[in-house]
Write a protein that holds these residues in place. Sequence first.
Motif, mmCIF file in Angstrom:
data_model
loop_
_atom_site.group_PDB
_atom_site.id
_atom_site.type_symbol
_atom_site.label_atom_id
_atom_site.label_comp_id
_atom_site.label_asym_id
_atom_site.label_seq_id
_atom_site.Cartn_x
_atom_site.Cartn_y
_atom_site.Cartn_z
ATOM 1 N N LEU A 680 50.597 48.460 36.174
ATOM 2 C CA LEU A 680 50.675 47.172 35.572
ATOM 3 C C LEU A 680 51.947 46.639 36.536
ATOM 4 N N VAL A 681 51.467 45.372 37.048
ATOM 5 C CA VAL A 681 52.523 44.613 37.817
ATOM 6 C C VAL A 681 52.762 43.252 37.089
ATOM 7 N N VAL A 774 46.815 37.236 32.274
ATOM 8 C CA VAL A 774 45.420 36.673 32.339
ATOM 9 C C VAL A 774 44.492 37.516 32.559
ATOM 10 N N GLU A 775 44.714 38.449 33.425
ATOM 11 C CA GLU A 775 43.996 39.557 33.860
ATOM 12 C C GLU A 775 43.618 40.493 32.994
ATOM 13 N N ALA A 776 44.538 40.834 32.288
ATOM 14 C CA ALA A 776 44.290 41.744 31.009
ATOM 15 C C ALA A 776 43.639 41.423 30.097
ATOM 16 N N ALA A 782 35.950 41.037 28.651
ATOM 17 C CA ALA A 782 34.431 41.365 29.321
ATOM 18 C C ALA A 782 33.901 42.481 28.764
ATOM 19 N N GLY A 783 34.765 43.498 28.332
ATOM 20 C CA GLY A 783 33.784 44.600 27.961
ATOM 21 C C GLY A 783 33.608 45.830 28.843
ATOM 22 N N GLU A 784 32.824 46.680 28.693
ATOM 23 C CA GLU A 784 32.380 47.764 29.398
ATOM 24 C C GLU A 784 31.508 47.537 30.598
ATOM 25 N N LEU A 785 30.882 46.389 30.638
ATOM 26 C CA LEU A 785 30.042 45.925 31.754
ATOM 27 C C LEU A 785 30.786 45.293 32.859
ATOM 28 N N LEU A 786 32.043 45.296 32.788
ATOM 29 C CA LEU A 786 32.953 44.758 33.658
ATOM 30 C C LEU A 786 33.256 45.809 34.648
ATOM 31 N N GLU A 787 32.848 45.812 36.143
ATOM 32 C CA GLU A 787 33.206 46.736 37.101
ATOM 33 C C GLU A 787 34.354 46.554 37.727
ATOM 34 N N SER A 788 34.777 45.263 38.090
ATOM 35 C CA SER A 788 35.988 45.115 38.551
ATOM 36 C C SER A 788 36.424 43.495 38.550
ATOM 37 N N ILE A 789 37.675 43.265 38.550
ATOM 38 C CA ILE A 789 38.045 41.913 38.546
ATOM 39 C C ILE A 789 39.157 41.621 39.760
ATOM 40 N N ARG A 790 38.876 40.426 40.492
ATOM 41 C CA ARG A 790 40.011 40.167 41.595
ATOM 42 C C ARG A 790 40.475 38.810 41.546
ATOM 43 N N LEU A 791 41.566 38.655 41.621
ATOM 44 C CA LEU A 791 42.322 37.063 41.750
ATOM 45 C C LEU A 791 41.950 36.755 43.232
ATOM 46 N N PHE A 792 41.515 35.688 43.575
ATOM 47 C CA PHE A 792 41.103 35.128 44.923
ATOM 48 C C PHE A 792 41.858 33.933 45.128
ATOM 49 N N ASP A 793 42.049 33.218 44.412
ATOM 50 C CA ASP A 793 42.775 32.049 44.450
ATOM 51 C C ASP A 793 43.801 31.538 43.626
ATOM 52 N N VAL A 794 44.806 30.792 43.926
ATOM 53 C CA VAL A 794 46.041 30.438 43.158
ATOM 54 C C VAL A 794 46.089 28.856 43.538
ATOM 55 N N TYR A 795 45.800 27.922 42.536
ATOM 56 C CA TYR A 795 45.939 26.326 43.212
ATOM 57 C C TYR A 795 46.870 25.743 42.097
ATOM 58 N N GLU A 796 47.651 24.893 42.951
ATOM 59 C CA GLU A 796 48.712 24.077 41.943
ATOM 60 C C GLU A 796 48.457 22.771 42.492
ATOM 61 N N ASN A 797 48.358 21.734 41.681
ATOM 62 C CA ASN A 797 48.277 20.116 42.087
ATOM 63 C C ASN A 797 48.565 19.465 40.788
ATOM 64 N N ALA A 798 49.661 18.756 40.753
ATOM 65 C CA ALA A 798 50.196 18.043 39.549
ATOM 66 C C ALA A 798 49.205 16.778 39.120
ATOM 67 N N ARG A 840 44.705 34.116 23.975
ATOM 68 C CA ARG A 840 45.932 35.007 24.394
ATOM 69 C C ARG A 840 46.897 34.181 25.136
ATOM 70 N N THR A 841 46.282 33.493 26.185
ATOM 71 C CA THR A 841 47.376 32.660 27.080
ATOM 72 C C THR A 841 47.438 31.063 27.111
#
Length: 847
Positions: A680-681, A774-776, A782-798, A840-841
Amino acid sequence: MRVPLSWLREYVDLPETETGRDVQAKLISAGLEVETVEHLGDGLKGPLVVGRVLTIEELDGFKKPIRFCTVDVGTANGTGEPQEIVCGARNFAVGDKVVVVLPGAVLPGGFAISARKTYGRNSHGMICSSDELGMGDDGTKGIIVLPPETEVGKDAIELLELIDEVLDIAVTANRGDCLSIRGVARETAVAYGLPLRDPALLDVPAPNAYGYPVKVSEPLGCDRFTARTVSGLRPEARSPIWLRRRLQKVGMRPISLAVDVTNYVMMELGQPLHAYDRHLVQGTIGVRRAEEGEKLVTLDGVERRLHAEDLVITDERGPIGLAGVMGGANTEIADHVQPEDGMDTAAQAEAGTTDVVIEAAHFDAVSIARTARRHKLSSEASRRFERGVDPEAASAAAQRTVDLLVLLAGGTAEAGVTEVITPSAPHTVTVAADHPDKVAGVEYGRETVVRRLQQIGCDVYGQDELIVTVPSWRPDLLERNDLAEEVIRLEGYENLPSTLPKPPSGRGLTHRQRLHRRVGRALAGAGYVEAPNYPFVSEQVFDQLGLDAADPARRVVKLVNPLNDEEPALRTSLLPGLLGALRRNDGRGSHDLALFETGLVFLPREESRAAGHLPVDRRPTDEEIASLNAVLPEQPRHVAVVMTGAREQAGWWGKGRPADWADAVEAARAVAREAGAELLVRKGQYGPWHPGRCAELVVVADGTERVVGHAGELHPRVVKAFGLPARTCATELNLDAVEEAGHGTPQAPGISTFPVATQDVALVVEETVPHADVEAALREGAGELLESIRLFDVYENAEQLGRGRKSLAYALRFRAGDRTLTVDEASAARDAAVALAAERTGAELRS
């Protein structure tokens, strides 16, 4: 230890054809480390003769003093006429006997001598110094002046023993007996199977009540003290050529007759001696421990403040010598000074030493070693006492010294003989006759074992069980394995069979060892280079790392006898060593660096206890080993990486990129994957890392979260303190803790035959919400059907998202192991994940 072959032949009748190389091979086979064989006079060619200086004419008009001399060389030049020679030295006068090299001769180094014109005169030869003949230091730094009785025209090569071979032996700490010609001769005699003429076998008078008074107050430090007195020495007597040459060949500088004789006997028999000017010794000679703060000026002219553990020689005034190390200047043998007209009686008495007291003693090896190191004063005497001196040789060495002084200086040996001895029994060892056979794996037989032990001086009794009395000159023979080693080395190490051990089947690397290797291979495959470092650090390094005063990492284990006084502690982190390696490599031109190390760190226990002594006559029990381990510091294994410069090089394929904190985090993930642990990071803040670019690394073991390390970019202050390049990144993990949280050896993933269903989701959250939370939530929802999860973008715009908010876009992969998922099933799982994340978040789907 330098051993001239000519001196060695006096005690062992070596074949005439044997060279220094042959003797070297024999001694090496017997276990002595003969490093080199020096060929003295190599390339020397005569004529080299004795000449008498007839006239000296001083030549003026030159930058340095020049003398034009005529020298009588007898018939050596073929004419009998005086030889004309130009010379620049000034330490000789008319009438002196000197060494003359005539035209046609060749000096060591290929220097050919011929008649030539120099300084306006014709010079037919050369008057030689000791350096020009390769003789070594004779103390004059000038021309060799021979005794007046030397015959003119005599061959100087033979007179000065210029051609010889010298064996240079590296004597190990346990073979003090080989720091003497006697000891090496004994080894040579055994190696060749020849008899030894022992120079210590002398007729020595029995001790009596008339000797010089001696009082030994420290019998444990000095178990034997022999004193002899010689009177009536001629102060003008000088050491003969043969004595001076032998001292030069063994590497010692001739000084004066009395000193030269004691040095000669020390090199011959291995017993250090000291000569005192009898007129300067006041009262009884004593041996005691020094009083703290006492002072002594030693023969090297240095005033030394004594320690309470120093063993000293004293008279009524106080210390007159450091026992076994160096004598004092207040009883130094005085060299001869020619009496001048009008000199009073007292001054004439000081013209040179006429009466000497000879000391031959045996001192405790440990005491002498500590004194020599404490005062940084290593001497030929202390080197021998530290390694072990034959105590039985003291009286013979004193007698040999007395005989030489009487012979060479015309003195008289006084009848008094003083010997103060602390009685001790000879050391005996009981050993089975077949024990060397078992150690070596060779069948020697009882006769061979007994013969070899007797050759080194042991008395052997018994049949199957041998009772061996060790000779006094071998204090290193303490137990049965020492005796076995003697038999094996004399029989020849080269005769031992080469048999590879056969390990029992089924035993390989432990699980822990396999993990360490996998981690190393994984990091090496990712481009890191392993850089092992010494485990020693200074306590100042923790300030450089920016650790808090109360940080547990500041508690260190200190070494009693560190290799480096500046690094007396054992490391609690791998980073200091790695950062030092990074700095050195960067300073030498390697700017793109990625280094790693796996190794132990040392954490002191809360309660400090002393370790007990384990038995050596049997295997320690499990309880005894456990009690010893309980005292040792905790030693977890860590893994660390450091990097700087380009992580990906620029080229035709792209611009490349520099290493950054994300690479440090990925290195930690690679380690966790090899251990089968989920890492965990989180955002963190600790010591050397930049507070805004530091990740806290956490694992879950037995349902409990545990921080196992940190990764990220180093703090600018740490970078400056260590002299590192800007933006240097680092990771350090507790590898043992990661292993505990893992699931053993990683298993290969199963390959499903059913297609994957991909769902992308973008969530808007407050910018303070960590991505890991958020990822946790998405993963759990998602339950047991989730094989993998990957963060591919972070966007900030006020303007679009609102101030203080960010968008996190994830790619979710769903797959079932037994069927193809429908769109509804994948969407339902995605919606469940989003719902839990919102709960949660506070996440909201981005429109």
